[in-house]
Design a protein around this motif. Structure first.
Motif, PDB file in Angstrom:
ATOM      1  N   GLU A 194      24.691  34.785  28.182  1.00 46.09           N
ATOM      2  CA  GLU A 194      25.858  35.548  27.749  1.00 46.09           C
ATOM      3  C   GLU A 194      26.473  35.012  26.445  1.00 46.09           C
ATOM      4  O   GLU A 194      27.318  35.679  25.830  1.00 46.09           O
ATOM      5  CB  GLU A 194      26.918  35.580  28.853  1.00 46.09           C
ATOM      6  CG  GLU A 194      27.396  34.207  29.290  1.00 46.09           C
ATOM      7  CD  GLU A 194      26.586  33.639  30.460  1.00 46.09           C
ATOM      8  OE1 GLU A 194      27.086  32.724  31.142  1.00 46.09           O
ATOM      9  OE2 GLU A 194      25.442  34.122  30.677  1.00 46.09           O
ATOM     10  N   LYS A 195      26.056  33.827  26.008  1.00 48.69           N
ATOM     11  CA  LYS A 195      26.593  33.268  24.758  1.00 48.69           C
ATOM     12  C   LYS A 195      25.542  33.190  23.654  1.00 48.69           C
ATOM     13  O   LYS A 195      25.809  32.649  22.579  1.00 48.69           O
ATOM     14  CB  LYS A 195      27.181  31.882  25.024  1.00 48.69           C
ATOM     15  CG  LYS A 195      28.377  31.907  25.955  1.00 48.69           C
ATOM     16  CD  LYS A 195      29.051  30.548  26.082  1.00 48.69           C
ATOM     17  CE  LYS A 195      30.281  30.636  26.986  1.00 48.69           C
ATOM     18  NZ  LYS A 195      30.975  29.322  27.076  1.00 48.69           N
ATOM     19  N   VAL A 196      24.381  33.741  23.915  1.00 46.23           N
ATOM     20  CA  VAL A 196      23.304  33.686  22.930  1.00 46.23           C
ATOM     21  C   VAL A 196      23.696  34.402  21.635  1.00 46.23           C
ATOM     22  O   VAL A 196      23.411  33.929  20.536  1.00 46.23           O
ATOM     23  CB  VAL A 196      22.008  34.291  23.512  1.00 46.23           C
ATOM     24  CG1 VAL A 196      21.012  34.632  22.396  1.00 46.23           C
ATOM     25  CG2 VAL A 196      21.358  33.305  24.486  1.00 46.23           C
ATOM     26  N   VAL A 197      24.360  35.561  21.749  1.00 38.97           N
ATOM     27  CA  VAL A 197      24.716  36.309  20.536  1.00 38.97           C
ATOM     28  C   VAL A 197      25.659  35.509  19.647  1.00 38.97           C
ATOM     29  O   VAL A 197      25.596  35.602  18.412  1.00 38.97           O
ATOM     30  CB  VAL A 197      25.325  37.690  20.883  1.00 38.97           C
ATOM     31  CG1 VAL A 197      24.281  38.624  21.433  1.00 38.97           C
ATOM     32  CG2 VAL A 197      26.489  37.549  21.847  1.00 38.97           C
ATOM     33  N   LEU A 202      26.051  32.625  14.406  1.00 36.37           N
ATOM     34  CA  LEU A 202      26.311  31.457  13.561  1.00 36.37           C
ATOM     35  C   LEU A 202      25.061  30.994  12.832  1.00 36.37           C
ATOM     36  O   LEU A 202      25.090  30.684  11.639  1.00 36.37           O
ATOM     37  CB  LEU A 202      26.854  30.299  14.418  1.00 36.37           C
ATOM     38  CG  LEU A 202      28.280  30.442  14.937  1.00 36.37           C
ATOM     39  CD1 LEU A 202      28.575  29.352  15.958  1.00 36.37           C
ATOM     40  CD2 LEU A 202      29.277  30.355  13.779  1.00 36.37           C
ATOM     41  N   ALA A 203      23.952  30.940  13.556  1.00 39.55           N
ATOM     42  CA  ALA A 203      22.713  30.398  12.981  1.00 39.55           C
ATOM     43  C   ALA A 203      22.016  31.382  12.062  1.00 39.55           C
ATOM     44  O   ALA A 203      21.273  30.994  11.156  1.00 39.55           O
ATOM     45  CB  ALA A 203      21.769  29.969  14.103  1.00 39.55           C
ATOM     46  N   GLY A 204      22.234  32.694  12.280  1.00 37.34           N
ATOM     47  CA  GLY A 204      21.531  33.686  11.490  1.00 37.34           C
ATOM     48  C   GLY A 204      20.057  33.744  11.854  1.00 37.34           C
ATOM     49  O   GLY A 204      19.572  33.051  12.747  1.00 37.34           O
ATOM     50  N   ASP A 205      19.320  34.585  11.151  1.00 40.29           N
ATOM     51  CA  ASP A 205      17.895  34.768  11.416  1.00 40.29           C
ATOM     52  C   ASP A 205      17.220  35.208  10.121  1.00 40.29           C
ATOM     53  O   ASP A 205      17.434  36.324   9.650  1.00 40.29           O
ATOM     54  CB  ASP A 205      17.700  35.832  12.508  1.00 40.29           C
ATOM     55  CG  ASP A 205      16.237  35.952  12.949  1.00 40.29           C
ATOM     56  OD1 ASP A 205      15.350  35.532  12.184  1.00 40.29           O
ATOM     57  OD2 ASP A 205      15.987  36.471  14.049  1.00 40.29           O
ATOM     58  N   VAL A 213      26.001  31.675   9.168  1.00 44.05           N
ATOM     59  CA  VAL A 213      26.872  30.793   8.387  1.00 44.05           C
ATOM     60  C   VAL A 213      26.007  29.714   7.756  1.00 44.05           C
ATOM     61  O   VAL A 213      25.267  29.026   8.469  1.00 44.05           O
ATOM     62  CB  VAL A 213      27.963  30.146   9.273  1.00 44.05           C
ATOM     63  CG1 VAL A 213      28.787  29.149   8.470  1.00 44.05           C
ATOM     64  CG2 VAL A 213      28.865  31.224   9.866  1.00 44.05           C
ATOM     65  N   PRO A 214      26.039  29.548   6.447  1.00 47.12           N
ATOM     66  CA  PRO A 214      25.189  28.543   5.793  1.00 47.12           C
ATOM     67  C   PRO A 214      25.380  27.150   6.389  1.00 47.12           C
ATOM     68  O   PRO A 214      26.503  26.744   6.717  1.00 47.12           O
ATOM     69  CB  PRO A 214      25.667  28.580   4.331  1.00 47.12           C
ATOM     70  CG  PRO A 214      26.227  29.948   4.151  1.00 47.12           C
ATOM     71  CD  PRO A 214      26.851  30.305   5.475  1.00 47.12           C
ATOM     72  N   GLY A 215      24.300  26.433   6.520  1.00 49.47           N
ATOM     73  CA  GLY A 215      24.354  25.052   6.986  1.00 49.47           C
ATOM     74  C   GLY A 215      24.433  24.888   8.483  1.00 49.47           C
ATOM     75  O   GLY A 215      24.520  23.762   8.980  1.00 49.47           O
ATOM     76  N   ILE A 216      24.401  26.001   9.245  1.00 51.31           N
ATOM     77  CA  ILE A 216      24.493  25.904  10.703  1.00 51.31           C
ATOM     78  C   ILE A 216      23.208  26.441  11.316  1.00 51.31           C
ATOM     79  O   ILE A 216      22.834  27.586  11.087  1.00 51.31           O
ATOM     80  CB  ILE A 216      25.716  26.674  11.248  1.00 51.31           C
ATOM     81  CG1 ILE A 216      27.008  26.018  10.764  1.00 51.31           C
ATOM     82  CG2 ILE A 216      25.683  26.730  12.777  1.00 51.31           C
ATOM     83  CD1 ILE A 216      28.266  26.652  11.288  1.00 51.31           C
ATOM     84  N   GLN A 256      31.243  37.071   7.602  1.00 52.41           N
ATOM     85  CA  GLN A 256      29.787  37.169   7.633  1.00 52.41           C
ATOM     86  C   GLN A 256      29.258  36.843   9.023  1.00 52.41           C
ATOM     87  O   GLN A 256      28.297  37.463   9.499  1.00 52.41           O
ATOM     88  CB  GLN A 256      29.186  36.202   6.597  1.00 52.41           C
ATOM     89  CG  GLN A 256      27.683  36.321   6.430  1.00 52.41           C
ATOM     90  CD  GLN A 256      27.194  35.577   5.203  1.00 52.41           C
ATOM     91  OE1 GLN A 256      27.408  36.012   4.092  1.00 52.41           O
ATOM     92  NE2 GLN A 256      26.548  34.442   5.423  1.00 52.41           N
ATOM     93  N   ALA A 257      29.889  35.891   9.717  1.00 59.66           N
ATOM     94  CA  ALA A 257      29.514  35.550  11.088  1.00 59.66           C
ATOM     95  C   ALA A 257      29.800  36.715  12.031  1.00 59.66           C
ATOM     96  O   ALA A 257      29.006  37.008  12.935  1.00 59.66           O
ATOM     97  CB  ALA A 257      30.254  34.295  11.547  1.00 59.66           C
ATOM     98  N   ARG A 258      30.925  37.381  11.814  1.00 59.02           N
ATOM     99  CA  ARG A 258      31.269  38.532  12.666  1.00 59.02           C
ATOM    100  C   ARG A 258      30.273  39.679  12.455  1.00 59.02           C
ATOM    101  O   ARG A 258      29.850  40.331  13.410  1.00 59.02           O
ATOM    102  CB  ARG A 258      32.700  38.987  12.368  1.00 59.02           C
ATOM    103  CG  ARG A 258      33.767  37.967  12.765  1.00 59.02           C
ATOM    104  CD  ARG A 258      35.176  38.532  12.589  1.00 59.02           C
ATOM    105  NE  ARG A 258      36.170  37.574  13.045  1.00 59.02           N
ATOM    106  CZ  ARG A 258      36.849  36.748  12.219  1.00 59.02           C
ATOM    107  NH1 ARG A 258      36.616  36.787  10.904  1.00 59.02           N
ATOM    108  NH2 ARG A 258      37.740  35.919  12.701  1.00 59.02           N
ATOM    109  N   ILE A 259      29.897  39.902  11.202  1.00 55.68           N
ATOM    110  CA  ILE A 259      28.887  40.930  10.915  1.00 55.68           C
ATOM    111  C   ILE A 259      27.568  40.559  11.569  1.00 55.68           C
ATOM    112  O   ILE A 259      26.876  41.410  12.161  1.00 55.68           O
ATOM    113  CB  ILE A 259      28.712  41.090   9.393  1.00 55.68           C
ATOM    114  CG1 ILE A 259      29.966  41.723   8.778  1.00 55.68           C
ATOM    115  CG2 ILE A 259      27.471  41.934   9.078  1.00 55.68           C
ATOM    116  CD1 ILE A 259      29.955  41.769   7.267  1.00 55.68           C
ATOM    117  N   SER A 260      27.223  39.294  11.484  1.00 56.89           N
ATOM    118  CA  SER A 260      25.970  38.823  12.082  1.00 56.89           C
ATOM    119  C   SER A 260      25.962  39.055  13.583  1.00 56.89           C
ATOM    120  O   SER A 260      24.924  39.398  14.163  1.00 56.89           O
ATOM    121  CB  SER A 260      25.759  37.338  11.775  1.00 56.89           C
ATOM    122  OG  SER A 260      25.630  37.128  10.388  1.00 56.89           O
TER     123      SER A 260
END
Length: 979
Positions: A194-197, A202-205, A213-216, A256-260
């Motif tokens: 349930e917390k994967v999204v 944060l990590a992006g793909d 988010v850069p650097g995470i 950007q994290a929210r969009i991701s």
């Protein structure tokens, strides 16, 4: 496909709504297509050359899924879900979503529609929805089934689907036969489903171009979500983050994290026309399925279905609906316009001749087809068949991973895909167990089997195919067999895909065959309970060993044609295959090491360490565990309050080498003494104490193992023990080499290329000033200093030359102003000015770097001057740090790789050159740009000349270098004196 009671049950369940107790299987069809295409061999329809490899793989996978799951999982409902088109609602949210996805290959595009036809031929619902991804459709059906009380299994390994896992929804990775439930999701992401999204947001793909988010990365994201609970809470409290850069990025890139998150969260409310009721598992119509298979010319699948339904397949005609498309319109996924081409499609992109289908490559992996050969008459039959065929796959089984100490336990052979044998030779010998007559399977006496196999394995006209054949070659050499006429699948893969993936057999099998081989642990156990292979019962050993030979043969069928199609033949034939026998002989030769010297050095190091310890305790003002980073950090930063400390994720002070070196550079004595102590401690534990354990009791020498395919650039690696990393920059490190000695009456010759990478930079980048200096034999570092700083070479201060040397070598590795500043102990601005001045003085270097970087971004690889291709799959990464690292690698790889290729060429030519000169020298070691030989004293001078000549001329005739290759060759009693 079911039978008996299962058939009746399925018939009853077809066409009704899901209810509690039912089990819905949702197959990620798009994932199946690409997995089949990339993992399985290239296939074309024989009659007209139409590409059908992905279709064949898909059909085999679907057939196997239905058969394998009917008893264990008892699915009641089944559907295959596809992506409808490239553009979805996510592109409206973020136009760059999946913007970096590569277009499907031209031989794959026509197969999308065929795969959908295949699904329908199986009688399975084929579902897609324009504007939505397959994952969203799967999420919607999974929700509906869950609400109905049914179980759901998603057939996929896609990480994006793991957010759907719950108590009633799991995933099945059919390639690895692995169920993915809540525990496996936590293991992968560090958080529950349930917390994967939130973690993905944060990590992006980089694959889907989700910015994040850069650097995470995943680990950091999991840690943050674990601490703050969810993404919104984290973003709201981002100001609390202690790490400055992380805090700044979370604040700056919050939106950007929210969009991701909106991009990675699956939509489980897709408006769908196909109800769950229509997904009931049913038997396919055999005539429809066979008709489709006949259209595709899938003979094996046709036969299987005929046997399954007990019908005469010859009486069923082909469907006649899937003719080769020759009018230029290629089939495309639903929702996309057909792409026009002028010529008939034929698969060539991934290798092989259009229309060529490796015989039997799609045969099942079946233990029943693997036999134990325990009688000489049977062995003779296998040998005769191998001679008649002209090629075979061969593999050895031993009781050790060290070939010079390993006992030959058995040999496996394969002549056709799906058919292999194992010849047990020494099972139970010395192990306290007796399998000599286990299950009525006596073993062939070792000497008799060797006598039979020797003529076959030494016959160069019979091709022996293996995976990492250097090991087998060394083992067989212990029994008087000199393996000749070989092909190595590991090296084929390396020549084709260096930098893309690993080249071990298991990985290649899963990648190219879609098959996970039996692991060693499955037959021999794990940990303390693990037994050696000679203790494994013959029946289990046969399944394991014969499968290895079978896998190797199939890999050869796939990889060999690719060498031709992708123009990698020269690399494989001139740089890879010939080196196998050379390295095998080097490993057999080994090098003599004087135990007494090591013992003396170990004692000296102990005494010196004790002195350092006393000094450290005095400087610290107390005794503490010097080997404890925690205690050392407390001394340096809590008690002595030294500036420049930083804490690790655990909250402890960092005391790594960079930190201590920075403190020592500021004049602090304690960190310098700790560095000195650590250096000696490593020398003692890694070399003076450890090396004696590697001395072979029979030969009295150390036999290192060389890995040919472990680096992307072609450099060899040395293991067990690693003799390439012995320190030479310190006096104590150089002392280790004094223990490497020549046998009585012999000398060691060290032949070393002088500044080969700088010379290759001058050649590749076409730098006239550097080429001129090398041609005239000038001091290249002094010349560079003179050019840059306008000072005469004569009487130049050593510090000026040292700065030029640091820049010369740093440029090759893409050094930054920050790195050069640290190396020279100067301000970063001054270091940056040095680098700018260097590029202005030698503009060709900047042009080379820019051109190489651009080429790598465009093509995803770079090449050496000999055509070795080094793939850089992350060169276009959206992560700035990763992208920068790959760009530096791209600039360095052609230079380092070309140097590696040159010494490989020299090594390959060396044995014949020494033999032609009637010299008794033996090549013992390779250490990057250096070769070490053992030679009779009276032949030292002549050998040095031959060695130097071969090494200097190694690039020719393939490449005419515009700079000379200088070789320093010296002879002495030990390695240090010869270097």
């Amino acid at each position: 496909m079911a039978s008996g009671k299962a058939e009746t049950a399925m018939a009853e369940k077809t066409g009704r709504a899901l209810k509690k107790g039912d089990h819905l299987f949702l197959v990620d069809g798009s994932g199946y297509i690409f997995r089949a295409y990339h993992a399985l061999p290239p296939l074309t329809r024989k009659s007209d050359g139409m590409p059908v490899g992905a279709v064949a793989g898909f059909c085999n996978m679907l057939y196997k899924l239905i058969e394998d799951t009917k008893d264990e999982f008892e699915p009641t409902h089944l559907a295959v879900i596809f992506d409808a088109a490239a553009k979805t609602f996510r592109n409206d949210i973020y136009p760059e979503y999946k913007a970096n996805r590569v277009e499907p290959s031209e031989d794959l595009r026509p197969q999308f529609a065929l795969v959908r036809d295949a699904t329908r031929a199986f009688g399975v619902p084929c579902i897609e929805k324009k504007g939505y991804e397959a994952d969203d459709i799967i999420a919607t059906y999974a929700r509906l089934a869950h609400e109905a009380g049914a179980r759901v299994t998603i057939v996929s390994s896609d990480k994006d689907l793991m957010q759907l896992v719950n108590d009633n929804v799991d995933m099945l990775d059919t390639m690895k036969l692995k169920t993915i439930a809540r525990e496996q999701v936590i293991e992968k992401f560090g958080v529950p489903p349930e917390k994967v999204v939130d973690v993905q947001a944060l990590a992006g793909d980089s694959t889907d171009n989700v910015p994040g988010v850069p650097g995470i990365g995943i680990k950091t994201a999991a840690q943050l979500i674990g601490e703050y609970g969810d993404l919104e809470t984290l973003l709201a409290r981002a100001g609390e983050i202690k790490q400055q850069k992380r805090r700044e990025n979370l604040i700056e890139f919050a939106e950007q994290a929210r969009i991701s998150r909106r991009l990675v969260e699956l939509d489980n409310n897709v408006p769908l026309e196909e109800p769950l009721e229509g997904m009931g598992v049913r038997e396919p119509d055999p005539e429809t399925l066979i008709g489709f298979f006949k259209d595709m010319e899938f003979n094996t699948l046709t036969r299987r279905v005929g046997e399954r339904f007990n019908i005469d397949v010859d009486a069923i005609p082909a469907a006649g609906k899937h003719a080769l498309i020759t009018d230029g319109a290629l089939a495309a996924p639903a929702g996309e316009e057909p792409k026009k081409e002028k010529q008939t499609v034929a698969r060539t992109a991934r290798g092989g001749t259009p229309g060529a289908v490796p015989k039997g490559i799609d045969a099942d992996f079946n233990d029943a087809n693997y036999v134990a050969v325990t009688a000489l008459a049977d062995l003779d039959e296998w040998i005769a068949r191998a001679r008649e065929q002209g090629f075979l796959a061969v593999d050895t089984e031993t009781d050790s991973l060290f070939p010079m100490q390993a006992r030959l336990v058995g040999v496996s052979l394969s002549l056709l895909p799906g058919e292999a044998c194992y010849i047990p030779l020494q099972h139970g010998a010395g192990g306290g167990l007796d399998f000599a007559d286990a299950g009525g399977q006596p073993q062939i006496p070792l000497k008799e089997a060797i006598a039979r196999l020797k003529p076959l394995l030494e016959d160069p006209s019979i091709l022996k195919i293996g995976q990492n054949l250097k090991f087998d070659m060394t083992v067989l050499r212990q029994h008087g067999i000199q393996l000749k006429g070989l092909d190595d699948t590991m090296l084929m893969s390396y020549a084709l895909d260096a930098g893309v993936h690993g080249h071990g057999m298991d990985e290649l099998s899963e990648l190219h065959l879609g098959h996970k081989p039996i692991s060693f642990a499955e037959v021999a156990g794990k940990g303390k309970a693990q037994i050696t292979f000679d203790q494994v019962p013959v029946d289990r050993a046969t399944a394991y060993a014969a499968e290895d030979a079978d896998v190797t043969l199939r890999l050869w069928h796939i990889l060999k044609p690719r060498l031709v199609a992708e123009r990698r033949v020269t690399v494989y034939e001139t740089l890879e295959r010939p080196l196998v026998s050379v390295l095998a002989e080097m490993e057999r030769a080994g090098v003599k090491v004087d135990k007494a010297v090591l013992a003396r050095l170990s004692g000296d190091f102990s005494q010196k360490m004790a002195q350092y310890e006393d000094e450290i305790y005095e400087l610290a003002g107390e005794r503490f565990n010097i080997g404890s980073p925690k205690q050392l950090g407390e001394i340096l930063f809590d008690k002595q309050s030294l500036e420049g400390g930083r804490k690790t994720k655990t909250g402890a002070w960092s005391t790594d080498a960079d930190t201590l070196e920075a403190l020592a550079a500021k004049g602090h004595e304690l960190p310098q003494r700790v560095l000195d102590w650590r250096g000696l401690s490593k020398l003692k534990s890694t070399y003076t104490d450890a090396l004696p354990e590697y001395i072979n009791p029979e030969t009295g020498r150390i036999h290192t193992c060389y890995s040919l395919a472990s680096t992307s650039t072609g450099r060899l690696a040395s293991t067990e023990p690693n003799l390439q990393n012995i320190p030479v920059r310190t006096e104590d490190g150089r002392k280790i080499r004094t223990a490497f000695v020549a046998e009585k009456g012999n000398l060691l010759i060290s032949a070393d290329y002088s500044q080969i990478e700088l010379r290759l930079l001058a050649h590749i980048a076409d730098i006239e000033a550097l080429k001129k200096a090398f041609a005239e034999g000038l001091d290249i570092h002094a010349m560079t200093a003179s050019e840059m700083f306008g000072v005469p070479i004569e009487g130049m201060e050593s510090s000026v030359r040292r700065r030029a040397k640091a820049i010369n070598f740093g440029i090759i590795y893409g050094i930054s102003a920050f790195g050069l500043a640290n190396q020279l102990g100067i301000p970063r601005q001054e270091a940056g000015e040095y680098i700018d001045r260097y590029f202005k003085r030698f503009p060709g270097i900047r042009a080379y770097m820019d051109d190489t970087r651009d080429f790598a971004h465009k093509n995803g690889y770079v090449e050496t001057i000999f055509g070795r291709r080094i793939h850089l799959p992350a060169i276009n990464s959206k992560n700035p740090a990763e992208k920068s690292f790959m760009e530096r690698a791209a600039i360095n790889a052609p230079i380092q790789g070309s140097a590696a290729d040159i010494i490989r060429r020299a090594m390959i030519r060396m044995p014949q050159a020494l033999a032609d000169a009637k010299l008794a020298a033996r090549m013992l070691l390779q250490v990057h740009d250096e070769l070490i030989f053992e030679v009779p004293e009276k032949e030292a001078e002549k050998t040095s000349k031959v060695v130097s000549r071969i090494m200097s001329d190694a690039a020719a005739p393939a490449v005419a270098l515009t700079v000379p290759l200088d070789v320093d060759a010296r002879a002495a009693k030990n390695w240090d004196e010869a270097h």
